[in-house]
Design a protein around this motif. Sequence first.
Motif, mmCIF file in Angstrom:
data_model
loop_
_atom_site.group_PDB
_atom_site.id
_atom_site.type_symbol
_atom_site.label_atom_id
_atom_site.label_comp_id
_atom_site.label_asym_id
_atom_site.label_seq_id
_atom_site.Cartn_x
_atom_site.Cartn_y
_atom_site.Cartn_z
ATOM 1 N N TRP A 173 18.585 -6.571 34.063
ATOM 2 C CA TRP A 173 17.875 -7.198 35.168
ATOM 3 C C TRP A 173 16.575 -6.455 35.463
ATOM 4 O O TRP A 173 16.544 -5.517 36.263
ATOM 5 C CB TRP A 173 18.770 -7.232 36.408
ATOM 6 C CG TRP A 173 18.255 -8.078 37.527
ATOM 7 C CD1 TRP A 173 17.903 -7.666 38.782
ATOM 8 C CD2 TRP A 173 18.025 -9.490 37.500
ATOM 9 N NE1 TRP A 173 17.475 -8.729 39.542
ATOM 10 C CE2 TRP A 173 17.545 -9.864 38.773
ATOM 11 C CE3 TRP A 173 18.171 -10.474 36.519
ATOM 12 C CZ2 TRP A 173 17.216 -11.184 39.084
ATOM 13 C CZ3 TRP A 173 17.844 -11.778 36.829
ATOM 14 C CH2 TRP A 173 17.382 -12.120 38.097
ATOM 15 N N GLY A 174 15.527 -6.836 34.755
ATOM 16 C CA GLY A 174 14.199 -6.335 35.064
ATOM 17 C C GLY A 174 13.938 -4.890 34.715
ATOM 18 O O GLY A 174 12.894 -4.352 35.089
ATOM 19 N N SER A 175 14.840 -4.232 34.005
ATOM 20 C CA SER A 175 14.713 -2.797 33.758
ATOM 21 C C SER A 175 14.727 -2.480 32.269
ATOM 22 O O SER A 175 15.745 -2.659 31.590
ATOM 23 C CB SER A 175 15.854 -2.038 34.450
ATOM 24 O OG SER A 175 15.866 -0.680 34.074
ATOM 25 N N ILE B 41 11.230 -9.636 30.470
ATOM 26 C CA ILE B 41 10.838 -8.588 31.423
ATOM 27 C C ILE B 41 9.388 -8.192 31.206
ATOM 28 O O ILE B 41 8.600 -8.078 32.153
ATOM 29 C CB ILE B 41 11.764 -7.366 31.291
ATOM 30 C CG1 ILE B 41 13.206 -7.759 31.631
ATOM 31 C CG2 ILE B 41 11.285 -6.225 32.179
ATOM 32 C CD1 ILE B 41 14.214 -6.663 31.347
ATOM 33 N N HIS C 55 6.925 -10.915 32.351
ATOM 34 C CA HIS C 55 6.622 -10.891 33.789
ATOM 35 C C HIS C 55 5.606 -9.794 34.108
ATOM 36 O O HIS C 55 4.690 -10.008 34.926
ATOM 37 C CB HIS C 55 7.897 -10.671 34.597
ATOM 38 C CG HIS C 55 7.668 -10.588 36.074
ATOM 39 N ND1 HIS C 55 7.141 -11.633 36.803
ATOM 40 C CD2 HIS C 55 7.866 -9.566 36.962
ATOM 41 C CE1 HIS C 55 7.043 -11.274 38.085
ATOM 42 N NE2 HIS C 55 7.467 -10.025 38.195
ATOM 43 N N TRP D 216 12.484 -13.032 34.224
ATOM 44 C CA TRP D 216 13.633 -12.124 34.231
ATOM 45 C C TRP D 216 14.909 -12.874 33.853
ATOM 46 O O TRP D 216 15.939 -12.259 33.624
ATOM 47 C CB TRP D 216 13.808 -11.483 35.613
ATOM 48 C CG TRP D 216 12.906 -10.312 35.858
ATOM 49 C CD1 TRP D 216 11.785 -9.973 35.165
ATOM 50 C CD2 TRP D 216 13.063 -9.340 36.892
ATOM 51 N NE1 TRP D 216 11.214 -8.843 35.694
ATOM 52 C CE2 TRP D 216 11.978 -8.435 36.765
ATOM 53 C CE3 TRP D 216 13.976 -9.153 37.915
ATOM 54 C CZ2 TRP D 216 11.812 -7.348 37.626
ATOM 55 C CZ3 TRP D 216 13.817 -8.081 38.777
ATOM 56 C CH2 TRP D 216 12.751 -7.184 38.627
#
Length: 403
Positions: A154-156, A383, A386, A230
């Motif tokens: 998640w976004g990492s 990711i 974005h 994401w």
Amino acid sequence: MDYSRRSFLTKSVLTGAAASVFGNALFAQEKPVIQGFDQTDTDIDASQEWKPFSDRKIKMGIVGFGVCQFGAAFGLQDHPNVEVVAVSDLFEDRCAGLAKACKCEKTYPSLEEMIKDDSIEAIFLATDAPSHADHVMKVLNSGKHAASAVPAVWGSLEDAEKMFETVKKTGLKYEMFETSSFHDQVYASRKIYKAGGFGQMIYTEGEYYHYGAGTIPGHRDWRKGLPPQWYPTHSNAYYTCVTGNSFTEVSCVGHISKMPEYQKGANPYDNPFGTEHALFKTSEGGSARMIVSWDSAGWGAEAGRNRGEIGAYMDSFYPLNDEAQNIVNNMNVLKPALPPGVGAGGHGGSHGYISNDFVDSILRDRLPLVNIAVALNTTVSGIVAHQSALKDGELMKIPQYFM
């Protein structure tokens, strides 16, 4: 060579209908039909009978029974090689609902308690997306195989690296349950691509349009204002789950949304974009355009198209020359039958297939289809996309993962 034109059109119409029902239900305050959970048609060749590899039953735990009730949606409880021995959800009523759906008596109040149970061999995580990476690593580090809903992380980018190293260190199976990987078109395209029917893939399009009628509830409101890229797997799979290859660079443009949850300070991600269009370079020298959208009008869709040097797949396969035609002439691109009792399910008739792939990978000790490398190449590219959108489309390099 009209392999799936009928089912493609049927699924498109039904998915749009589901989106319309959801929008109407918001105002009628009825329980919505969530996009992808309609029991859509799928092309199955019943003559390709499922044959058991083993009579062993994998002792499995399932975690998560939220608004989508994903824990029971993939038919693991019905698989002849699975015994669901325990379930868990943080909320007692949901845990009881999952236990009933899975015909399972043993429950745990949390994943952390479940992983202490040494009798469990594998766990499917239908938990909130921000928790996937942490939960997967906890399961793997407890000595159990793991599968999760999408996306893998998640976004990492840091979590992606940690997760990849954990899978390698433990030597256990991990699969991301990306439903698009078993859409009729993706399944057929994957077989044709591996047989050489596309040649080099020159260009791919993938689209995930979700209804823009409001945010689906979730644990700690994790969906509120989420950056579209994401959650890229339903579109990116039209390349990564067809070819097994990756995206290497990306330039992405975001559309500043007028929806309330995307206004300044209204979401925890500080994200203004309701739609993001990513243009990728691919590892085989082609390109791809992938869209994820929460706020555009029209019906919902998970769709894509592939164009190669000698073959293309839009609503069906189009050979450019005799070479491509000869490759597909005697090829069966319909999905085989599932194990007795396991239904194809929603998201284009993919649920039963992705769960069966996970079970089979454990029994045969092989890599799952959407293994950790494919999962991260599918997810991490979004990711970085974005990040590019936040920098006005700056071309950015994407980390690569290989098994």
